[in-house]
Design a protein around this motif. Sequence first.
Motif, PDB file in Angstrom:
ATOM      1  N   ARG A 186      50.497  38.758  52.886  1.00 46.38           N
ATOM      2  CA  ARG A 186      50.003  37.897  53.954  1.00 46.38           C
ATOM      3  C   ARG A 186      48.481  37.829  54.007  1.00 46.38           C
ATOM      4  O   ARG A 186      47.917  36.846  54.482  1.00 46.38           O
ATOM      5  N   PHE A 187      47.820  38.877  53.560  1.00 47.12           N
ATOM      6  CA  PHE A 187      46.361  38.907  53.638  1.00 47.12           C
ATOM      7  C   PHE A 187      45.695  38.779  52.261  1.00 47.12           C
ATOM      8  O   PHE A 187      44.530  39.137  52.098  1.00 47.12           O
ATOM      9  N   THR A 188      46.453  38.310  51.289  1.00 46.84           N
ATOM     10  CA  THR A 188      45.901  38.049  49.963  1.00 46.84           C
ATOM     11  C   THR A 188      45.909  36.542  49.722  1.00 46.84           C
ATOM     12  O   THR A 188      46.950  35.890  49.881  1.00 46.84           O
ATOM     13  N   PRO A 189      44.776  35.980  49.358  1.00 44.13           N
ATOM     14  CA  PRO A 189      44.725  34.527  49.150  1.00 44.13           C
ATOM     15  C   PRO A 189      45.535  34.117  47.915  1.00 44.13           C
ATOM     16  O   PRO A 189      45.881  34.941  47.055  1.00 44.13           O
ATOM     17  N   ALA A 190      45.830  32.808  47.839  1.00 43.96           N
ATOM     18  CA  ALA A 190      46.593  32.271  46.701  1.00 43.96           C
ATOM     19  C   ALA A 190      45.870  32.578  45.395  1.00 43.96           C
ATOM     20  O   ALA A 190      44.648  32.488  45.298  1.00 43.96           O
ATOM     21  N   GLY A 191      46.663  32.956  44.379  1.00 48.03           N
ATOM     22  CA  GLY A 191      46.093  33.335  43.097  1.00 48.03           C
ATOM     23  C   GLY A 191      45.819  34.816  42.988  1.00 48.03           C
ATOM     24  O   GLY A 191      45.485  35.304  41.902  1.00 48.03           O
ATOM     25  N   GLY A 192      45.941  35.560  44.084  1.00 45.74           N
ATOM     26  CA  GLY A 192      45.712  37.000  44.058  1.00 45.74           C
ATOM     27  C   GLY A 192      46.931  37.761  43.569  1.00 45.74           C
ATOM     28  O   GLY A 192      47.955  37.176  43.179  1.00 45.74           O
TER      29      GLY A 192
ATOM     30  N   VAL B  73      50.289  50.778  47.027  1.00 48.56           N
ATOM     31  CA  VAL B  73      50.428  49.319  47.135  1.00 48.56           C
ATOM     32  C   VAL B  73      49.013  48.757  47.198  1.00 48.56           C
ATOM     33  O   VAL B  73      48.300  48.959  48.185  1.00 48.56           O
ATOM     34  N   ALA B  74      48.591  48.061  46.133  1.00 51.24           N
ATOM     35  CA  ALA B  74      47.229  47.540  46.035  1.00 51.24           C
ATOM     36  C   ALA B  74      47.263  46.019  46.017  1.00 51.24           C
ATOM     37  O   ALA B  74      48.171  45.405  45.456  1.00 51.24           O
ATOM     38  N   ASP B  75      46.239  45.434  46.655  1.00 52.05           N
ATOM     39  CA  ASP B  75      46.130  43.977  46.654  1.00 52.05           C
ATOM     40  C   ASP B  75      44.700  43.574  46.311  1.00 52.05           C
ATOM     41  O   ASP B  75      43.784  44.405  46.301  1.00 52.05           O
ATOM     42  N   THR B  76      44.528  42.303  46.024  1.00 51.54           N
ATOM     43  CA  THR B  76      43.200  41.750  45.719  1.00 51.54           C
ATOM     44  C   THR B  76      42.764  40.801  46.830  1.00 51.54           C
ATOM     45  O   THR B  76      42.138  39.780  46.580  1.00 51.54           O
ATOM     46  N   GLY B  77      43.097  41.187  48.074  1.00 46.67           N
ATOM     47  CA  GLY B  77      42.798  40.341  49.220  1.00 46.67           C
ATOM     48  C   GLY B  77      41.380  40.481  49.713  1.00 46.67           C
ATOM     49  O   GLY B  77      40.480  40.944  49.002  1.00 46.67           O
ATOM     50  N   MET B  78      41.192  40.106  50.963  1.00 45.72           N
ATOM     51  CA  MET B  78      39.855  40.069  51.561  1.00 45.72           C
ATOM     52  C   MET B  78      39.306  41.452  51.888  1.00 45.72           C
ATOM     53  O   MET B  78      38.108  41.613  52.095  1.00 45.72           O
ATOM     54  N   GLY B  79      40.164  42.463  51.956  1.00 50.03           N
ATOM     55  CA  GLY B  79      39.708  43.799  52.292  1.00 50.03           C
ATOM     56  C   GLY B  79      39.662  44.022  53.793  1.00 50.03           C
ATOM     57  O   GLY B  79      39.822  43.095  54.599  1.00 50.03           O
ATOM     58  N   ILE B  80      39.441  45.272  54.178  1.00 50.92           N
ATOM     59  CA  ILE B  80      39.418  45.668  55.590  1.00 50.92           C
ATOM     60  C   ILE B  80      38.049  46.260  55.902  1.00 50.92           C
ATOM     61  O   ILE B  80      37.584  47.163  55.188  1.00 50.92           O
ATOM     62  N   PRO B  81      37.376  45.802  56.944  1.00 50.01           N
ATOM     63  CA  PRO B  81      36.078  46.388  57.319  1.00 50.01           C
ATOM     64  C   PRO B  81      36.219  47.882  57.595  1.00 50.01           C
ATOM     65  O   PRO B  81      37.234  48.324  58.160  1.00 50.01           O
ATOM     66  N   PRO B  82      35.207  48.669  57.228  1.00 49.77           N
ATOM     67  CA  PRO B  82      35.314  50.133  57.394  1.00 49.77           C
ATOM     68  C   PRO B  82      35.560  50.568  58.832  1.00 49.77           C
ATOM     69  O   PRO B  82      36.245  51.570  59.069  1.00 49.77           O
TER      70      PRO B  82
ATOM     71  N   LEU C  97      35.549  45.526  51.086  1.00 50.48           N
ATOM     72  CA  LEU C  97      35.471  44.119  51.462  1.00 50.48           C
ATOM     73  C   LEU C  97      35.287  43.233  50.231  1.00 50.48           C
ATOM     74  O   LEU C  97      34.451  43.508  49.366  1.00 50.48           O
ATOM     75  N   GLY C  98      36.097  42.164  50.169  1.00 50.51           N
ATOM     76  CA  GLY C  98      36.010  41.208  49.071  1.00 50.51           C
ATOM     77  C   GLY C  98      36.758  41.618  47.829  1.00 50.51           C
ATOM     78  O   GLY C  98      36.883  40.815  46.892  1.00 50.51           O
ATOM     79  N   LYS C  99      37.262  42.863  47.770  1.00 47.99           N
ATOM     80  CA  LYS C  99      37.954  43.329  46.564  1.00 47.99           C
ATOM     81  C   LYS C  99      39.398  43.724  46.823  1.00 47.99           C
ATOM     82  O   LYS C  99      40.194  43.781  45.893  1.00 47.99           O
ATOM     83  N   GLY C 100      39.753  44.025  48.058  1.00 48.85           N
ATOM     84  CA  GLY C 100      41.136  44.348  48.345  1.00 48.85           C
ATOM     85  C   GLY C 100      41.321  45.709  48.983  1.00 48.85           C
ATOM     86  O   GLY C 100      40.353  46.430  49.273  1.00 48.85           O
ATOM     87  N   SER C 101      42.579  46.073  49.185  1.00 45.82           N
ATOM     88  CA  SER C 101      42.938  47.321  49.856  1.00 45.82           C
ATOM     89  C   SER C 101      44.016  48.042  49.063  1.00 45.82           C
ATOM     90  O   SER C 101      44.764  47.435  48.295  1.00 45.82           O
ATOM     91  N   VAL C 102      44.089  49.365  49.292  1.00 45.86           N
ATOM     92  CA  VAL C 102      45.104  50.198  48.641  1.00 45.86           C
ATOM     93  C   VAL C 102      45.705  51.130  49.694  1.00 45.86           C
ATOM     94  O   VAL C 102      44.980  51.869  50.369  1.00 45.86           O
ATOM     95  N   PHE C 103      47.037  51.083  49.822  1.00 44.04           N
ATOM     96  CA  PHE C 103      47.764  51.988  50.707  1.00 44.04           C
ATOM     97  C   PHE C 103      48.561  52.949  49.839  1.00 44.04           C
ATOM     98  O   PHE C 103      49.287  52.515  48.931  1.00 44.04           O
ATOM     99  N   THR C 104      48.443  54.243  50.116  1.00 42.20           N
ATOM    100  CA  THR C 104      49.129  55.260  49.313  1.00 42.20           C
ATOM    101  C   THR C 104      49.904  56.203  50.214  1.00 42.20           C
ATOM    102  O   THR C 104      49.488  56.505  51.338  1.00 42.20           O
TER     103      THR C 104
END
Length: 455
Positions: free
Chosen positions: A353-359, A376-385, A433-440
């Motif tokens: 849901r938080f990863t743009p198309a093509g990610g 679980v890693a994505d290439t979305g917008m990332g989360i502010p610290p 930010l701008g590179k994505g998030s990783v949940f482990t």
Amino acid sequence: MSTRPLEKLPTIRGKLGSTIVVAVAITIVISYGLIGFALRNTPKDSEAVDALSLARKVQLGQLDPLPPNTMVARRDKFGIITIEGTDLGVTPPTDFQDFVPHWGVVGKNVYAFLPLGQRGAAITVMRAAPSRGSLGRISATLGFLQSVWWQFLLAGVIAALIALVLARWLARGMTQPLRDMAVAAKRMQTGDYTTRVTTTSRDEVGQLAAAFNRMSQELEHLEASRRDLVANVSHELKTPITAIRAHLENLLDGVEQPDPQTLQVMLTQSERLGRLVEQLLDLSKLESGEVALHREEMPLEPVVSQVMSEIDVARSDRGVHLAQDLPADLPLVDADRERVHQVLFNLVDNAVRFTPAGGEVRVEARRNNGSVRVSVADTGMGIPPEHLPRLFERFYRVDSARAREDGGTGIGLAIARSVVEAHGGHLDAASELGKGSVFTFDLPVATATKNRRDP
């Protein structure tokens, strides 16, 4: 049940002050007794001076008659001794080798030896000690204390006053944090958890104050969380209820027709309402430990594949590539299949849901000591610290508007964290930010002898 005397005092300051004063008083009494015993013969110095003075007067013929309780022994140059005065039951010594003036004690009597001008002639004056009751060292000690009782009494009173002042001063500093905690506890009864206790002490009182501050801070946080929960639940429930009510009113007023499109909107809102209530109940049971985990030895790859297939169908319009990377030799895990599916579905669905198309959203798993680490890693917008510490709180959203548009309830991550913790693991999040998030998170590796279901 009898109570100790100090327990009747209402304040710690009073107890501490009383304890110190009693200890000082006992110390003074013991010290005075030891001092009196050590100096028990000190009064005989003045008695000896009187005896030497009497001997000088007897020599000069200035003392007639002799004072009571006084014995005089005269020795002439031929060694003949004559006794005068009161019979004290002992003979005064007159045959000293060194004929120099001196004094001494015979029994409890004091004598003074005074040589005369002729060699071998001398006068010894012996005086009986004042009557002090019983004989021996005890009577001598009591006699000394009787002679200086007022000095000792004055010194004891001054020492007690100093001890009391110091005790009150020390007690004030020691008990101030306790009084502050009592005031703060009363304020907590009214719902004010902002009060803190200030102390620089490192003793038990300081440790208690630090623990009290941590407790009040935690209570303040819990109270804020409770208020946020009530506000968020009210808002989340109000939104679908308001939508359903509006459509029902329109249908009753004839503004809308009961066509499939209107009914579908109402059904969607009711499903959202039901999903929210179900997740709230599920989260409550997980956090209270009421949910039994049906743990079993299971491979992780089929669960991941099932989740990826479901998300691919449900979010096919997103244009996000789904990938998984699980090694063939990945060990079995000891976990609840349905709960693991729930965690993975929440994490992957959020990532999509938080990863743009093509990610891309990628699920990986690797063995990590005695567990399997899933990411679980994505290439979305990332989360502010600043949002990461509160990411797993109930109803907390980084982007509230977008989350509500996508149908998110805001408690999926809270449920995922509770499930992982119930398995003995910990759910972590890292983002840039701008590179994505990783949940482990970690799941325990199954052993050859473990094949059970938790009650």
